[in-house]
Scaffold this active site. Structure first.
Site, PDB file in Angstrom:
ATOM      1  N   LYS A 197       0.814  -1.201   0.000  1.00 56.93           N
ATOM      2  CA  LYS A 197       0.000   0.000   0.000  1.00 56.93           C
ATOM      3  C   LYS A 197       0.866   1.278   0.000  1.00 56.93           C
ATOM      4  O   LYS A 197       2.089   1.214   0.152  1.00 56.93           O
ATOM      5  CB  LYS A 197      -0.940  -0.011   1.211  1.00 56.93           C
ATOM      6  CG  LYS A 197      -2.011  -1.128   1.148  1.00 56.93           C
ATOM      7  CD  LYS A 197      -2.875  -1.030  -0.081  1.00 56.93           C
ATOM      8  CE  LYS A 197      -4.222  -1.732  -0.024  1.00 56.93           C
ATOM      9  NZ  LYS A 197      -4.282  -3.137   0.247  1.00 56.93           N
TER      10      LYS A 197
HETATM   11  C1  LIG Z   1      -5.616  -3.813   0.885  1.00 51.20           C
HETATM   12  C2  LIG Z   1      -7.064  -3.569   0.969  1.00 51.20           C
HETATM   13  C3  LIG Z   1      -7.807  -3.955   2.088  1.00 51.20           C
HETATM   14  C4  LIG Z   1      -7.263  -4.809   3.193  1.00 51.20           C
HETATM   15  O1  LIG Z   1      -6.098  -4.387   3.743  1.00 51.20           O
HETATM   16  P1  LIG Z   1      -5.093  -5.449   4.454  1.00 51.20           P
HETATM   17  O2  LIG Z   1      -4.232  -4.543   5.267  1.00 51.20           O
HETATM   18  O3  LIG Z   1      -4.339  -6.143   3.370  1.00 51.20           O
HETATM   19  O4  LIG Z   1      -5.909  -6.359   5.287  1.00 51.20           O
HETATM   20  C5  LIG Z   1      -9.140  -3.605   2.134  1.00 51.20           C
HETATM   21  N1  LIG Z   1      -9.716  -2.915   1.146  1.00 51.20           N
HETATM   22  C6  LIG Z   1      -9.048  -2.540   0.045  1.00 51.20           C
HETATM   23  C7  LIG Z   1      -9.748  -1.761  -1.008  1.00 51.20           C
HETATM   24  C8  LIG Z   1      -7.701  -2.868  -0.082  1.00 51.20           C
HETATM   25  O5  LIG Z   1      -7.054  -2.520  -1.191  1.00 51.20           O
END
Ligand SMILES: *Cc1c(COP(=O)(O)O)cnc(C)c1O
Length: 394
Positions: free
Chosen positions: A186
């Protein structure tokens, strides 16, 4: 998008501080910790940057969604509106809360449309899980107005849009509660982690309690705390929070680079008649982690994806055929296959998820492709892409 591209000594230094403290728990143990509080520090930074009253860290973005739902009072039997173009976590969090996902149409913003939301509201609808996909927002004024009119909680999943804004307001802070993810790919990467954002004191209180076994976090003696609610363990560790502190300080730099790199590609593509861009209601607030384009037909889109692949352009996503991000490809969710009986199976009139129909979303997503915007691109990396576009779209 991935913040890990900028990992350097700052993250190592942060981890060392935790190691020197010799203690990785985020709460209490004041005597042991030499006043090192990484989770608290990161929560403070997030509140300052995003101008939100409360930020509470948890161990993932998915857990942030679960915590947000529970904390906002969404649970068994409640209907929650979700888009078919999202990450599976949106649906998992709703189902594991005992609630009922209800799919609605998206528009050319690649996010839930106001009409799509209105079309599926029922007396059981309690919330809209609005997902700011691929770094930018939808028509937030209209969506907020619909939620207010029908007394629905607006839960904003800003996991892919950290640092994005709409009319100056941070994505994730427009509705009653928002969620961020800091997983390994992210905008801000802290290993694994996430955050709940809210201006609502009750939601915040529930969030920090729920994500730590219901602890009230009052006083300096954890063993003597009371437990106003039941909860679970979604705590973040100080190690992850420490990486997040270093990363968060790079947020402006990350957004600047993404915006510059994205603009270069966008400028190059804007000369081709067949290329339309994803609608971004507030361009200035785009997190710019992706560049998404919409082409005239599915056939042409598949051709372009193939040609870009053959030209060696990495990071091109055709979500419509992608197993992570489009509902059509999720057999396990369409069939609600869990390792054990799921709460939703006790609901006699639950939707048949093998029959969900979202023709407008299918049409848009079958013609959409996104390009990941990297932080580490050199001028040559950008030029290579522009040259590939010239061949494919000539
Ligand atoms: C990455 C993501 C999540 C979940 O995040 P994690 O930290 O990987 O559990 C939820 N919603 C969206 C749109 C994402 O891209």
């Amino acid at each position: 998008m991935p913040g890990f591209e900028l990992f350097d000594d700052a993250e190592k230094q942060q981890i060392n501080e935790v190691m020197e403290k010799g203690f990785t728990f985020r709460y209490n143990f004041d005597g042991m910790r030499n006043d090192v509080w990484k989770a608290r520090e990161l929560e403070g930074l997030i509140c300052d940057t995003l101008k939100v009253k409360h930020a509470h860290l948890v161990s993932s973005g998915t857990n942030a969604l679960s915590t947000a739902l529970a904390s906002a009072g969404i649970g068994a039997g409640d209907e929650v509106i979700v888009p078919p173009f999202t990450f599976v976590a949106s649906v998992e969090a709703i189902v594991l809360a005992g609630a009922i996902p209800v799919f609605a149409e998206i528009d050319e913003t690649l996010t839930l449309s106001p009409e799509g939301i209105e079309a599926v509201i029922t007396p059981k609808t309690k919330a809209v899980n609005f997902v700011h996909m691929c770094g930018s927002m939808g028509h937030m004024d209209e969506i907020k107005a619909i939620c207010d009119k029908h007394d629905l909680v607006l839960l904003e999943d800003a996991c892919q849009a950290t640092g994005g804004t709409y009319k100056g307001q941070a994505l994730g802070t427009i509705g009653q509660v928002g969620a961020l993810s800091f997983d390994s790919v992210k905008t801000i990467s802290c290993g694994e982690g996430g955050a709940i954002l809210t201006n609502d004191d009750t939601i915040y209180t529930h969030a920090h309690q729920y994500s730590d076994h219901g602890h009230d976090h009052i006083g300096a003696d954890r063993g003597a705390e009371s437990h106003p609610i039941m909860g679970t363990n979604y705590r973040i560790s100080e190690m992850n929070a420490a990486i997040g502190v270093a990363q968060w300080k790079k947020l402006d730099r990350i957004l600047d680079i993404q915006r510059k790199n994205k603009q270069a590609l966008k400028n190059a593509l804007s000369q081709y008649d067949e290329v339309a861009f994803r609608v971004i209601p507030d361009e200035a607030g785009d997190n710019a982690g992706f560049l998404s384009i919409i082409l005239p037909s599915e056939t042409r889109t598949r051709e372009v994806v193939k040609a870009l692949g053959e030209a060696g352009v990495p990071g091109v996503f055709y979500w419509y055929a992608n197993n992570w991000h489009y509902f059509k490809n999720w057999d396990h969710i369409q069939n609600m296959t869990g390792p054990a009986k799921l709460p939703i199976e006790l609901i006699a009139d639950r939707p048949d998820y093998t029959q969900v129909s979202t023709p407008k979303s299918d049409d848009i997503m079958s013609r959409t492709l996104s390009m990941l915007i990297n932080l580490s691109w050199s001028d040559e990396d950008i030029q290579m892409r522009i040259d590939a576009f010239a061949k494919v779209f000539k």
